[in-house]
Design a protein around this motif. Sequence first.
Motif, PDB file in Angstrom:
ATOM      1  N   GLN A 108       0.825  -1.212   0.000  1.00  0.00           N
ATOM      2  CA  GLN A 108       0.000   0.000   0.000  1.00  0.00           C
ATOM      3  C   GLN A 108       0.857   1.259   0.000  1.00  0.00           C
ATOM      4  O   GLN A 108       0.385   2.341  -0.354  1.00  0.00           O
ATOM      5  CB  GLN A 108      -0.910   0.002   1.226  1.00  0.00           C
ATOM      6  CG  GLN A 108      -1.941  -1.110   1.238  1.00  0.00           C
ATOM      7  CD  GLN A 108      -2.985  -0.928   0.176  1.00  0.00           C
ATOM      8  OE1 GLN A 108      -3.473   0.168  -0.069  1.00  0.00           O
ATOM      9  NE2 GLN A 108      -3.346  -2.006  -0.508  1.00  0.00           N
ATOM     10  N   GLY A 109       2.087   1.117   0.421  1.00  0.00           N
ATOM     11  CA  GLY A 109       2.936   2.286   0.536  1.00  0.00           C
ATOM     12  C   GLY A 109       2.628   3.052   1.807  1.00  0.00           C
ATOM     13  O   GLY A 109       1.676   2.752   2.548  1.00  0.00           O
ATOM     14  N   THR A 110       3.439   4.058   2.068  1.00  0.00           N
ATOM     15  CA  THR A 110       3.213   4.922   3.219  1.00  0.00           C
ATOM     16  C   THR A 110       3.344   6.375   2.758  1.00  0.00           C
ATOM     17  O   THR A 110       4.312   6.737   2.077  1.00  0.00           O
ATOM     18  CB  THR A 110       4.180   4.584   4.374  1.00  0.00           C
ATOM     19  OG1 THR A 110       3.833   5.348   5.530  1.00  0.00           O
ATOM     20  CG2 THR A 110       5.640   4.798   4.013  1.00  0.00           C
ATOM     21  N   GLN A 111       2.357   7.179   3.097  1.00  0.00           N
ATOM     22  CA  GLN A 111       2.297   8.567   2.623  1.00  0.00           C
ATOM     23  C   GLN A 111       3.235   9.445   3.442  1.00  0.00           C
ATOM     24  O   GLN A 111       3.184   9.444   4.683  1.00  0.00           O
ATOM     25  CB  GLN A 111       0.873   9.107   2.733  1.00  0.00           C
ATOM     26  CG  GLN A 111       0.725  10.581   2.379  1.00  0.00           C
ATOM     27  CD  GLN A 111       0.903  10.842   0.894  1.00  0.00           C
ATOM     28  OE1 GLN A 111       0.309  10.169   0.058  1.00  0.00           O
ATOM     29  NE2 GLN A 111       1.723  11.850   0.559  1.00  0.00           N
ATOM     30  N   VAL A 112       4.063  10.195   2.761  1.00  0.00           N
ATOM     31  CA  VAL A 112       4.911  11.205   3.382  1.00  0.00           C
ATOM     32  C   VAL A 112       4.492  12.561   2.829  1.00  0.00           C
ATOM     33  O   VAL A 112       4.503  12.768   1.613  1.00  0.00           O
ATOM     34  CB  VAL A 112       6.397  10.948   3.095  1.00  0.00           C
ATOM     35  CG1 VAL A 112       7.257  12.115   3.582  1.00  0.00           C
ATOM     36  CG2 VAL A 112       6.844   9.644   3.745  1.00  0.00           C
ATOM     37  N   THR A 113       4.111  13.459   3.723  1.00  0.00           N
ATOM     38  CA  THR A 113       3.710  14.809   3.327  1.00  0.00           C
ATOM     39  C   THR A 113       4.583  15.803   4.073  1.00  0.00           C
ATOM     40  O   THR A 113       4.628  15.788   5.305  1.00  0.00           O
ATOM     41  CB  THR A 113       2.236  15.058   3.639  1.00  0.00           C
ATOM     42  OG1 THR A 113       1.436  14.083   2.985  1.00  0.00           O
ATOM     43  CG2 THR A 113       1.821  16.457   3.177  1.00  0.00           C
ATOM     44  N   VAL A 114       5.273  16.642   3.316  1.00  0.00           N
ATOM     45  CA  VAL A 114       6.146  17.652   3.899  1.00  0.00           C
ATOM     46  C   VAL A 114       5.530  19.014   3.615  1.00  0.00           C
ATOM     47  O   VAL A 114       5.475  19.462   2.470  1.00  0.00           O
ATOM     48  CB  VAL A 114       7.574  17.576   3.323  1.00  0.00           C
ATOM     49  CG1 VAL A 114       8.490  18.561   4.046  1.00  0.00           C
ATOM     50  CG2 VAL A 114       8.114  16.153   3.434  1.00  0.00           C
ATOM     51  N   SER A 115       5.049  19.645   4.670  1.00  0.00           N
ATOM     52  CA  SER A 115       4.331  20.903   4.492  1.00  0.00           C
ATOM     53  C   SER A 115       4.364  21.696   5.785  1.00  0.00           C
ATOM     54  O   SER A 115       4.335  21.130   6.876  1.00  0.00           O
ATOM     55  CB  SER A 115       2.882  20.627   4.093  1.00  0.00           C
ATOM     56  OG  SER A 115       2.134  21.824   4.051  1.00  0.00           O
TER      57      SER A 115
END
Length: 116
Positions: A108-115
């Motif tokens: 499924q992957g893993t979400q990385v959000t840089v904000s």
Amino acid sequence: QVQMVESGGGLVQPGGSLRLSCVASGTIFNLYPMAWYRQAPGKQRELVARISTGSSTMYTDSVKGRFSISRDNGNNTVYLQMNSLKPEDTAVYYCNRAPGYPLGSWGQGTQVTVSA
């Protein structure tokens, strides 16, 4: 069937750090080079880092000096330590065998959000 389960993603501010983990099953883990890939919205999946069976590493230019890949053969796990994160690192991160080797099923992957 080879399967991957990724974890460790999240929302982080620019300059922050995350450590991703990936557990592989259904394979003799220590026989294969492994890799982390990522896919940003609207873009193709790209190779981020790879690690050989002897733990030699290689990185795409955009993450050199900031990311570090490692592996724990005893626990069938590959890690990605990500430091000094940038907004352009935002993507879904996946692990799998390295390019040139038979790929397992994509997780499924893993979400990385840089904000900010």
